[in-house]
Motif scaffolding. Structure first.
Motif, PDB file in Angstrom:
ATOM      1  N   GLY A 285       2.093  -2.416  19.932  1.00 28.76           N
ATOM      2  CA  GLY A 285       2.325  -1.711  18.875  1.00 28.76           C
ATOM      3  C   GLY A 285       1.237  -1.182  18.124  1.00 28.76           C
ATOM      4  N   PRO A 286       1.290  -0.286  17.338  1.00 32.89           N
ATOM      5  CA  PRO A 286       0.244  -0.055  16.378  1.00 32.89           C
ATOM      6  C   PRO A 286      -0.124  -1.220  15.510  1.00 32.89           C
ATOM      7  CG  PRO A 286       2.254   0.847  15.411  1.00 32.89           C
ATOM      8  CD  PRO A 286       2.744   0.150  16.911  1.00 32.89           C
ATOM      9  N   VAL A 287      -1.437  -1.260  15.038  1.00 33.82           N
ATOM     10  CA  VAL A 287      -1.982  -1.941  14.307  1.00 33.82           C
ATOM     11  C   VAL A 287      -2.928  -1.586  13.236  1.00 33.82           C
ATOM     12  CG1 VAL A 287      -2.151  -4.004  15.955  1.00 33.82           C
ATOM     13  CG2 VAL A 287      -4.005  -2.476  15.962  1.00 33.82           C
ATOM     14  N   ARG A 288      -3.238  -2.368  12.101  1.00 33.35           N
ATOM     15  CA  ARG A 288      -3.943  -1.650  11.145  1.00 33.35           C
ATOM     16  C   ARG A 288      -5.290  -2.686  11.401  1.00 33.35           C
ATOM     17  NH1 ARG A 288      -1.077  -0.181   5.494  1.00 33.35           N
ATOM     18  NH2 ARG A 288       0.508   1.342   6.510  1.00 33.35           N
ATOM     19  N   THR A 289      -6.389  -2.424  10.676  1.00 27.38           N
ATOM     20  CA  THR A 289      -7.598  -3.099  10.291  1.00 27.38           C
ATOM     21  C   THR A 289      -7.377  -3.795   8.973  1.00 27.38           C
ATOM     22  OG1 THR A 289      -8.806  -2.192  11.748  1.00 27.38           O
ATOM     23  CG2 THR A 289      -9.870  -3.623  10.418  1.00 27.38           C
ATOM     24  N   ALA A 290      -7.544  -5.210   8.668  1.00 24.00           N
ATOM     25  CA  ALA A 290      -7.639  -5.630   7.341  1.00 24.00           C
ATOM     26  C   ALA A 290      -8.690  -5.291   6.554  1.00 24.00           C
ATOM     27  CB  ALA A 290      -7.303  -7.357   7.493  1.00 24.00           C
ATOM     28  N   GLU A 291      -8.652  -4.936   5.188  1.00 24.53           N
ATOM     29  CA  GLU A 291      -9.503  -4.584   4.573  1.00 24.53           C
ATOM     30  C   GLU A 291     -10.388  -5.188   4.028  1.00 24.53           C
ATOM     31  OE1 GLU A 291     -10.247  -1.197   3.897  1.00 24.53           O
ATOM     32  OE2 GLU A 291      -8.562  -0.752   5.415  1.00 24.53           O
ATOM     33  N   ALA A 292     -11.743  -5.094   3.895  1.00 23.75           N
ATOM     34  CA  ALA A 292     -12.742  -6.136   3.284  1.00 23.75           C
ATOM     35  C   ALA A 292     -12.436  -6.601   2.041  1.00 23.75           C
ATOM     36  CB  ALA A 292     -13.894  -5.343   3.233  1.00 23.75           C
ATOM     37  N   GLY A 293     -12.288  -7.809   1.729  1.00 24.27           N
ATOM     38  CA  GLY A 293     -11.753  -8.408   0.662  1.00 24.27           C
ATOM     39  C   GLY A 293     -10.390  -8.874   0.330  1.00 24.27           C
ATOM     40  N   GLU A 294      -9.568  -8.393   1.457  1.00 28.47           N
ATOM     41  CA  GLU A 294      -8.289  -9.020   1.579  1.00 28.47           C
ATOM     42  C   GLU A 294      -8.329 -10.497   1.675  1.00 28.47           C
ATOM     43  OE1 GLU A 294      -5.133  -8.244   1.772  1.00 28.47           O
ATOM     44  OE2 GLU A 294      -5.457  -6.413   0.935  1.00 28.47           O
ATOM     45  N   PRO A 295      -7.249 -11.352   0.939  1.00 24.51           N
ATOM     46  CA  PRO A 295      -7.458 -12.786   1.406  1.00 24.51           C
ATOM     47  C   PRO A 295      -7.184 -13.007   2.846  1.00 24.51           C
ATOM     48  CG  PRO A 295      -5.714 -12.120  -0.406  1.00 24.51           C
ATOM     49  CD  PRO A 295      -6.364 -10.850   0.438  1.00 24.51           C
TER      50      PRO A 295
END
Length: 378
Positions: A285-295
């Motif tokens: 399925g679709p995925v996102r990329t965790a943004e820099a600075g995310e815990p």
């Protein structure tokens, strides 16, 4: 012109991140194919993308990044310098405030611990446990052991012995796994190599032992039969015997966080899921990329989970997510599903998308894992 895949490779930003920045109006591709919707980037946009990646790694807010990129690509370098300086001052001010708070907290901890009156650990624990049950408990939590050298107390597995109950716990801050098993009843004088068919429980006060991960793995390697296993703690040494084989080593000289407080969550919405189907949906399925600075760890693939009124859990894309959708680290969730070792599991969603996601067995409420959600930017 660069395709979105080439842009991702050359800039260090993931494909999902580039799509996100397009929607946010931060880095809009030079051309979008009207038929396929495919994005194409001009050569000069590579420099902007690399600047964007650095600014996000530095934790600059998107609103400031938008202005900085406008100044970078235009004729106003002074604007970029002012934005960088302002952000640096915010970081330094936040760091100074954090140092002050941490200094106060350390003083409070020193006062509570009072090391001058502390006594060495002398408690003795002896248990006789079923090998298959102990192996299952270790397998259910091992994936959540921490690896951060700054937090050595999370680099092992907690064995929490309380009467006739043994809890096995691991956490790396972003996920926690708990397994519960009965140690039976009996005397704490049972030998660790006892061959009695009944498990012998710990008759003394509650005892918590943090066993380092390498020793846990060595212990797990001994648990290949149905014979009882002897678990013993004497002072700072932990030993497991199974048959004629033994694994022994030092316990971690750190206190484990009070996991009982961390697992006290308000009741949420519980949905029974078919694990093979959910695993396939996560993998394809679709995925996102965790943004820099995310815990959490960097460079993470994030899956967004949504529930329907009929009790179905789906993995949704960017356009289908709503305020009740929950973002989770895809790899973490796949690990938790594998560790639970069931074809059907219960996913428990909290009242808010910021609450941990619980993964529970349908036949064993005492063995479960919790995953911290990933913030989904609107």
């Amino acid at each position: 012109m660069r395709s979105i895949g080439e842009m991702a490779r050359d800039s260090g930003l993931g494909v999902s991140a580039l799509r996100f920045y397009d929607r946010a109006g931060v880095l809009v591709p030079a051309r979008v194919d009207p038929a396929s919707g495919y994005r194409w980037y001009a050569p000069e946009q590579l420099d902007e993308a690399r600047v964007l990646a650095r600014l996000r790694r530095a934790g600059m807010p998107l609103a400031d990044i938008r202005l900085a990129l406008a100044g970078w690509s235009g004729a106003d370098p002074d604007l970029v310098r002012r934005l960088l300086q302002a952000h640096l001052r915010r970081l330094e001010r936040g760091l100074a405030e954090a140092r002050s708070e941490f200094s106060t907290l350390r003083a409070l901890l020193d006062h509570r611990e009072n090391p001058m009156t502390a006594s060495p650990r002398t408690d003795t624990v002896r248990l006789s446990l079923g090998s298959p049950e102990l192996a299952g408990a270790i397998d259910a939590v091992r994936f959540a052991v921490g690896k951060d050298p700054e937090l050595p107390m999370l680099g092992g597995v907690l064995f929490d012995v309380d009467g006739d109950t043994l809890h096995v716990v691991a956490t790396d801050r972003y996920r926690m796994a708990v397994a519960r098993m009965a140690s039976g009843s009996g005397s704490d004088s049972a030998s660790p190599s006892a061959s009695a068919s009944a498990s012998a429980g710990h008759g003394g006060p509650r005892e918590q032992v943090v066993v380092p991960a390498p020793l846990v793995d060595a212990m797990r390697a001994l648990l290949g039969s149905d014979e009882p296993a002897g678990f013993a703690v004497e002072a700072d040494r932990v030993t497991l015997e199974a048959g004629e084989r033994q694994a022994s080593g030092q316990r971690l000289a750190h206190d484990f966080p009070d996991y009982r407080r961390l697992v006290q969550l308000p009741a949420g919405r519980r949905v029974v899921v078919d694990v093979p189907a959910l695993r396939e949906a996560l993998e394809t399925g679709p995925v996102r990329t965790a943004e820099a600075g995310e815990p959490g760890p960097s460079a993470r693939d994030v899956s967004v989970l949504a529930t329907t009124d009929d009790g179905t859990v789906t993995v949704v894309g960017d356009g289908d997510a709503d305020g009740n959708s929950v973002g989770v680290d895809r790899g973490f969730l796949l690990d938790a599903l594998a560790a639970a070792d069931r074809d059907r599991l219960v996913l428990e969603f909290g009242a808010a998308p910021t609450a941990p996601l619980a993964i529970r067995r349908t036949d064993d409420e005492g063995t479960f894992s919790l995953l911290m959600p990933v913030r989904l930017d609107s």
